[in-house]
Design a protein around this motif. Structure first.
Motif, short mmCIF file in Angstrom:
data_model
loop_
_atom_site.label_atom_id
_atom_site.label_comp_id
_atom_site.label_asym_id
_atom_site.label_seq_id
_atom_site.Cartn_x
_atom_site.Cartn_y
_atom_site.Cartn_z
N ALA A 171 49.54 56.07 38.51
CA ALA A 171 49.34 55.22 39.67
C ALA A 171 47.86 54.93 39.86
CB ALA A 171 49.88 55.91 40.93
N PRO A 172 47.50 53.66 40.07
CA PRO A 172 46.10 53.33 40.25
C PRO A 172 45.54 53.95 41.51
CG PRO A 172 47.49 51.45 40.82
CD PRO A 172 48.38 52.49 40.23
N THR A 173 44.33 54.50 41.41
CA THR A 173 43.69 55.08 42.59
C THR A 173 42.77 54.06 43.23
OG1 THR A 173 41.87 55.92 41.24
CG2 THR A 173 43.75 57.37 41.56
N GLY A 174 42.36 54.35 44.44
CA GLY A 174 41.39 53.48 45.11
C GLY A 174 41.99 52.17 45.56
N ARG A 175 41.11 51.32 46.06
CA ARG A 175 41.53 50.03 46.58
C ARG A 175 40.85 48.91 45.81
NH1 ARG A 175 40.36 53.34 51.09
NH2 ARG A 175 42.29 54.19 51.90
N ARG A 176 41.47 47.74 45.85
CA ARG A 176 40.95 46.60 45.12
C ARG A 176 40.36 45.59 46.11
NH1 ARG A 176 44.79 43.67 41.42
NH2 ARG A 176 42.81 43.05 40.45
N SER A 179 37.53 49.26 43.34
CA SER A 179 37.14 48.27 42.33
C SER A 179 36.89 46.91 42.98
CB SER A 179 38.22 48.14 41.26
OG SER A 179 39.44 47.68 41.82
N VAL A 180 35.91 46.17 42.46
CA VAL A 180 35.53 44.87 43.01
C VAL A 180 35.61 43.81 41.92
CG1 VAL A 180 33.69 43.53 44.12
CG2 VAL A 180 33.97 45.97 44.67
N ASP A 181 36.35 42.74 42.20
CA ASP A 181 36.39 41.58 41.32
C ASP A 181 35.57 40.47 41.97
OD1 ASP A 181 38.01 42.88 39.54
OD2 ASP A 181 39.87 42.03 40.34
N LEU A 182 34.57 39.96 41.24
CA LEU A 182 33.65 38.95 41.79
C LEU A 182 34.01 37.56 41.28
CD1 LEU A 182 31.01 38.15 43.28
CD2 LEU A 182 29.80 38.67 41.15
N HIS A 183 34.07 36.60 42.22
CA HIS A 183 34.27 35.19 41.87
C HIS A 183 33.17 34.37 42.56
CE1 HIS A 183 38.48 35.24 40.14
NE2 HIS A 183 38.37 36.46 40.64
N ILE A 184 32.85 33.21 41.99
CA ILE A 184 31.84 32.30 42.55
C ILE A 184 32.49 30.95 42.82
CG2 ILE A 184 29.58 31.21 42.18
CD1 ILE A 184 29.47 34.26 42.29
N HIS A 185 32.29 30.40 44.03
CA HIS A 185 32.94 29.12 44.35
C HIS A 185 31.99 27.92 44.39
CE1 HIS A 185 31.49 29.12 48.54
NE2 HIS A 185 31.93 30.35 48.68
N GLN A 186 30.70 28.14 44.14
CA GLN A 186 29.72 27.05 44.02
C GLN A 186 29.69 26.14 45.26
OE1 GLN A 186 27.65 27.12 41.66
NE2 GLN A 186 28.63 28.37 40.08
N SER A 187 30.00 26.70 46.42
CA SER A 187 30.01 25.96 47.69
C SER A 187 31.01 24.81 47.71
CB SER A 187 28.60 25.43 48.03
OG SER A 187 27.69 26.48 48.16
N ASP A 188 31.99 24.87 46.82
CA ASP A 188 33.00 23.83 46.68
C ASP A 188 34.30 24.35 47.31
OD1 ASP A 188 35.07 22.12 45.75
OD2 ASP A 188 33.90 21.59 43.97
N SER A 189 34.75 23.66 48.35
CA SER A 189 35.94 24.12 49.07
C SER A 189 37.18 24.11 48.19
CB SER A 189 36.17 23.27 50.32
OG SER A 189 36.37 21.92 49.98
N ARG A 190 37.24 23.19 47.21
CA ARG A 190 38.41 23.13 46.32
C ARG A 190 38.47 24.35 45.41
NH1 ARG A 190 37.05 17.39 43.88
NH2 ARG A 190 35.06 18.51 43.90
N ILE A 191 37.30 24.78 44.93
CA ILE A 191 37.26 25.97 44.07
C ILE A 191 37.64 27.21 44.87
CG2 ILE A 191 35.78 27.47 42.69
CD1 ILE A 191 34.17 25.00 41.91
N LEU A 192 37.09 27.32 46.08
CA LEU A 192 37.41 28.48 46.93
C LEU A 192 38.89 28.50 47.27
CD1 LEU A 192 36.68 30.95 48.55
CD2 LEU A 192 35.92 29.46 50.41
N GLU A 193 39.46 27.35 47.60
CA GLU A 193 40.89 27.28 47.91
C GLU A 193 41.72 27.76 46.73
OE1 GLU A 193 44.32 23.99 49.15
OE2 GLU A 193 42.26 23.35 48.77
#
Length: 339
Positions: free
Chosen positions: A84-89, A117-131
């Motif tokens: 079972a995975p430990t910690g939070r995502r 654990s942390v997963d990093l994403h970048i949205h480039q200030s673009d609302s469509r990418i963030l959505e």
């Protein structure tokens, strides 16, 4: 047969559904519960530990999503994984990776529990990418930490953010109107921050005749910066001007420039040097957002800046404790040789 047990701390800031998840995962990790064991049904757990059915159902959904348990039709829930995975995502979504965003990221990760654990994403200030990032990751994480600096705040992006369960949502660096429910936020109060910070340096600022804010309108920077600057200049009767960029600007003695973009910072320094104007004497510069190179550039550039390390630390604390407060981050004017 299920040999584990639940302990629910009624005074803990950790939501009860997460306590259920953590307890079952812990029991699997230490071998109290084994693969193939049946765990109590939602109704059984709800009744025995005085929990709402919704709370237990939510915990079981998380365990199923992680592959820890599985529902067998007509029989109940069974443990399916002994690893079972430990910690939070955590899903962390920033608008870009500038020096100060890296400072937030490093502080955030450093102050989390070691098993998070942390997963990093970048949205480039673009609302469509963030959505798109949000929609593709709904239900996959325990916490969603989003920096909503956008060129355009659309109804679609507000709707997407509102789909995130509010007990998992944390906004970073700024708050947003139109987000419902109780969620966490570590924010800058852009208008009042710049207004109050400029007052702390008013004696040095008064040696200049005119204040010029270089504020690119086609950017994600909050309009509150413009409003706070204008309020300060009006109340203290400074001659002032707001311009888009410094490319075609003639710098003259007696002006103090407040610059947002680093390209404009360098441009003003170059133009001042070409006219033999000395920073901090007959022309001034205050940059927005501190960084290591601003400490040494041209003998030290004064900055208006939030505390990026504190922002990351506060956000990590919210993740660790499941706090969902609204916290204003420290902001200050740091005076150096350019004023």
């Amino acid at each position: 047969m299920f040999e584990g047990f639940l302990y629910i701390d009624q005074n803990s800031k950790i939501p009860k559904y997460q306590q259920v998840v953590d307890t079952i995962v812990s029991d699997i990790q230490v071998g109290i519960v084994k693969v193939g064991d049946r765990i109590p049904s939602i109704n059984e757990t709800s009744e025995e530990f005085f929990l709402s059915r919704d709370t237990v159902e939510k915990a079981y959904r998380i365990l199923c999503r992680r592959g820890v348990i599985a529902a067998v039709r007509g029989k109940g829930f069974y443990v399916t994984s002994g690893n079972a995975p430990t910690g939070r995502r955590v899903l962390l979504v920033l608008n870009k990776l500038s020096d100060h965003k890296k400072a937030i990221y490093n502080s955030f990760v450093h102050n989390l529990d070691s098993d998070t654990s942390v997963d990093l994403h970048i949205h480039q200030s673009d609302s469509r990418i963030l959505e798109k990032i949000i929609i593709e990751n709904i239900g996959k994480y325990d916490h969603y930490v989003i920096m909503p600096h956008l060129l355009e705040e659309t109804t679609q992006i507000l709707a997407a953010i509102n789909k995130i369960p509010k007990d998992r949502l944390l906004l970073l660096n700024r708050n947003l109107d139109g987000i419902h429910g109780t969620y966490g936020c570590v924010y800058e109060d852009f208008e009042n921050d710049i207004y109050a910070a400029l007052y702390t340096g008013i004696h040095q600022i008064r040696k200049y005749n005119k204040l010029v804010l270089v504020f690119p309108s086609e950017s994600y920077y909050c309009a509150g910066i413009r409003r706070g600057f204008t309020r300060f200049c009006n109340e203290e009767t400074f001659e002032s001007e707001i311009i888009e960029c410094t490319n075609d600007r003639r710098v003259t003695p007696g002006e103090l420039y407040i610059v947002i973009e680093e390209s404009d910072l360098v441009e003003v320094i170059k133009k001042a040097a070409a006219k033999s104007l000395k920073l901090g004497k007959n022309i001034g510069i205050i940059a927005y957002n501190d960084s290591p190179f601003k400490e040494i550039l041209a003998g030290g550039i004064s900055v208006l800046s939030t505390d990026f390390f504190q922002m990351g630390k506060t956000m990590a604390e919210m993740v660790r404790t499941y706090s969902r407060e609204k916290v204003k981050n420290p902001f200050q004017l740091i005076m150096r040789n350019s004023v």
